[in-house]
Each structure stands twice: as C-alpha cells, then as structure tokens.
Design an enzyme around this catalytic site. Structure first.
Site, PDB file in Angstrom:
ATOM      1  N   ILE A  81       0.719  -1.369   0.208  1.00  0.00           N
ATOM      2  CA  ILE A  81       0.080   0.046  -0.045  1.00  0.00           C
ATOM      3  C   ILE A  81       0.854   1.257  -0.035  1.00  0.00           C
ATOM      4  CG2 ILE A  81      -0.190   0.045   2.451  1.00  0.00           C
ATOM      5  CD1 ILE A  81      -3.009   1.009  -0.186  1.00  0.00           C
TER       6      ILE A  81
ATOM      7  N   SER B  56      11.389   0.233   7.805  1.00  0.00           N
ATOM      8  CA  SER B  56      10.697  -0.912   7.354  1.00  0.00           C
ATOM      9  C   SER B  56      11.799  -2.131   7.554  1.00  0.00           C
ATOM     10  CB  SER B  56      10.480  -0.592   5.856  1.00  0.00           C
ATOM     11  OG  SER B  56       9.887  -1.888   5.358  1.00  0.00           O
ATOM     12  N   ARG B  57      10.922  -3.132   7.777  1.00  0.00           N
ATOM     13  CA  ARG B  57      11.969  -4.427   8.090  1.00  0.00           C
ATOM     14  C   ARG B  57      12.341  -5.041   6.761  1.00  0.00           C
ATOM     15  NH1 ARG B  57       8.563  -7.724  12.746  1.00  0.00           N
ATOM     16  NH2 ARG B  57       8.531  -6.080  14.251  1.00  0.00           N
TER      17      ARG B  57
ATOM     18  N   LYS C 159      -5.808   3.089   7.189  1.00  0.00           N
ATOM     19  CA  LYS C 159      -6.916   2.296   7.732  1.00  0.00           C
ATOM     20  C   LYS C 159      -6.828   0.850   7.434  1.00  0.00           C
ATOM     21  CE  LYS C 159      -8.301   0.326   3.756  1.00  0.00           C
ATOM     22  NZ  LYS C 159      -8.523  -1.215   3.760  1.00  0.00           N
TER      23      LYS C 159
ATOM     24  N   ASP D 232     -11.194  -5.500   5.922  1.00  0.00           N
ATOM     25  CA  ASP D 232     -10.241  -4.779   5.469  1.00  0.00           C
ATOM     26  C   ASP D 232     -10.744  -3.943   4.087  1.00  0.00           C
ATOM     27  OD1 ASP D 232      -7.173  -3.686   5.401  1.00  0.00           O
ATOM     28  OD2 ASP D 232      -7.667  -4.258   3.356  1.00  0.00           O
TER      29      ASP D 232
END
Length: 308
Positions: free
Chosen positions: A14, A36-37, A90, A168
């Site tokens: 996203i 970010s991993r 969201k 979702d």
C-alpha cells in the site's frame, strides 16, 4: 510554512502503490525517512524499526503508519511520545480501545492525529452527501466484492485476529456510508463466513437500520474474480443515487455525473498537511465501530479452506 518532514513506517504494497506517489504530488510535505523491516528506498534515510528511526538524528515532524493494524498502537504511541504528528492508514487499529487511547494521547500532547479513510476522499463522496441531504431516503444497499488474491497476495496478517479479513476492504464502504448518511445507523444482523483454516472472515452480510427505520444492507465478499464491485446504491423518493468504482463515480437517476481518476491518497495527504498546520486532529472511528459490532453480533458460518 516549511514543509512537514515525514517518515513512512512500513514500506509494503500500500505504501508503494499509493503513499509514495501521493506524497510526491502534495505540496507542504516531504518524505525524509523510512522504517521498514524488509524494504528500502534509494536516497532516503532507512531504518529497520520505528524505534531506530526515532532514536536517530534524522529530523522529522510526522510519521505515516502504513503497517498492519496489529502492533500499530505501540508504533503510534512511540511516535506521539517522541513529539511527532501521526497519520494512520486504515483501519486505524486492531481494537476500539487502542484507537480511542491514541486520540486522548495526541490531544494531551497537542499533536495532530489523522485516522484516514481514503475512500471518503474519492471524488463522488461529498457531492453524493450534499445531494442525498436534499432527498428522502428509502433504502441503502452496499455491494463490495473483490479478489483478495489480487489485492493482498501472500499477506498472512490479514487473516489473523485484528487483520479484519474481508472488512479490510469492507470498512472502506462503511467509511463512505457513515460520511454521506444524514442520520446515524446501527447494526441489527450480521453473518460472517470464515474459511475453515482462517481466523478472519472471507465474506459478510450485514443489516443496519437508522433510528427512523431506513434499512441499510451490505454484502462484502473477497472471492470475486474478474471485474471488481465497489458500489453503494441509495434509493430515494426522488430517484436513485449510485456511487460506483469505490466512490469515484456518481450516477444520479441513471445519468453519470462524476467520473474521476483515483486521487484519494493525494487528498488525504493534502488534508494531513492542513491538520498539522492548523494544530488539529481527525479521529472519526465510526466505521471501525460498525466493524466491531459486526463481530459482536456475527453469526459464524464455516466454508471451505482458503489457500493463497
């Protein structure tokens, strides 16, 4: 005012598909860091965890959380504790209590908290809201059906508790309906279809009604292939008002009125800039309240196992 120095936390699908382009297209905000991993961006300061980012000497003003809802409370709290404004993708969190707690924290610290509902920023939503305010509504029906394999390939978190499953995408529809309806509505019935091997539903059938008795129905399904369906139909005594394509198109009495390209994320970043510059927050959690109600009243139906 100087541009808001923004960090993104969670550089997944996203963020790449929507957030990066929207930030670049929005005046008053600059991306300066990423946590970010599993991913990095060229020419941008990158960190493995939000804690590493907040402990660094990189100057940031705000954080946009694009991570799954499970675990997001700790990330948002860390950002607020560090004095950063926060924007939430969201759904805003995994539970109601945690998102209400975040709103209280942000208010106490004088920071902006933006719980985004990108579908509310679609082109036809506000015109539809203005139009149906002038009409007498008879019924509302929602059909929100899409292919989970296309939109969430290999995303195991979405099937876990707190991931919401079909809600979702379904919460996008609820975010529009809660915005455009001139009166509130409450849940009266819920059927949730769970794959035998998953902890979140793949389909949902919901019945609501307003205090004045207007019926509102919603059908969500993650098993639709081919063309996707994101439609909201409002039947009024004066004729029909239909939002299609996720709220980007408006059809009134059978005649197309608005057909616009996807600008939702550019609009929410524009709104985030305004909130921060004005010292304000936007924490409307009504769509998540309806999802929680759907789980509370939901009659569980089991269907065949789902495999990616």
């Amino acid at each position: 005012m100087a541009p808001i120095r923004l960090a993104i936390v969670g550089l997944g699908k996203i963020a790449r598909d929507q957030h990066l382009g929207a930030i670049e297209a929005t005046d008053g905000i600059d991306l300066v860091a990423v946590a970010s991993r599993n991913a990095k961006l060229d020419n941008i300061a990158c960190f493995h965890e939000i804690g590493d980012l907040l402990a660094s000497d990189i100057a940031i003003d705000a954080v946009s959380l694009c991570t799954p809802p499970q675990g997001r409370f700790e990330q948002a709290k860390a950002a607020l504790d560090a004095g950063k404004h926060v924007m939430l993708e969201k759904p805003p969190g995994a539970t109601l209590s945690e998102v209400f707690a975040l709103a209280e924290m942000a208010k106490a610290k004088g920071l902006s908290l933006f719980s985004t509902w990108h579908s509310r920023a679609a082109a036809a939503v506000e015109p539809a809201r203005a139009l149906i305010a002038k009409r007498k509504i008879k019924s509302v029906s929602v059909e929100w059906k899409e292919d989970v394999r296309h939109w969430h390939p290999g995303q195991a978190w979405i099937w876990e508790p707190g991931g919401l499953g079909v809600f979702d995408p379904g919460i996008n529809a609820l975010s529009i309906v809660t915005r455009i309806m001139p009166e509130s509505f409450h849940l009266v019935g819920s059927e949730l279809t769970f794959p035998a091997n998953r902890a979140a539903p793949i389909a949902a059938s919901l019945s609501f009604e307003t205090a004045s008795g207007i019926p509102v129905g919603a059908e969500f399904d993650w098993r639709q292939t081919g063309p996707q369906t994101w439609d909201i139909r409002i039947e009024t005594e004066e004729g029909s008002v239909v939002l299609t394509h996720g709220g980007s198109r408006l059809i009134v009495d059978g005649v197309a009125q608005i057909v616009e390209e996807d600008r939702e994320y550019r609009n929410i970043y524009r709104d985030f800039v305004a909130l921060v510059n004005n010292g304000a927050s936007d924490t409307d959690y009504s769509p998540l309240v309806h999802v929680a109600d759907a789980f509370m009243l939901g009659r569980r139906i089991q269907t065949e196992a789902f495999e990616d």
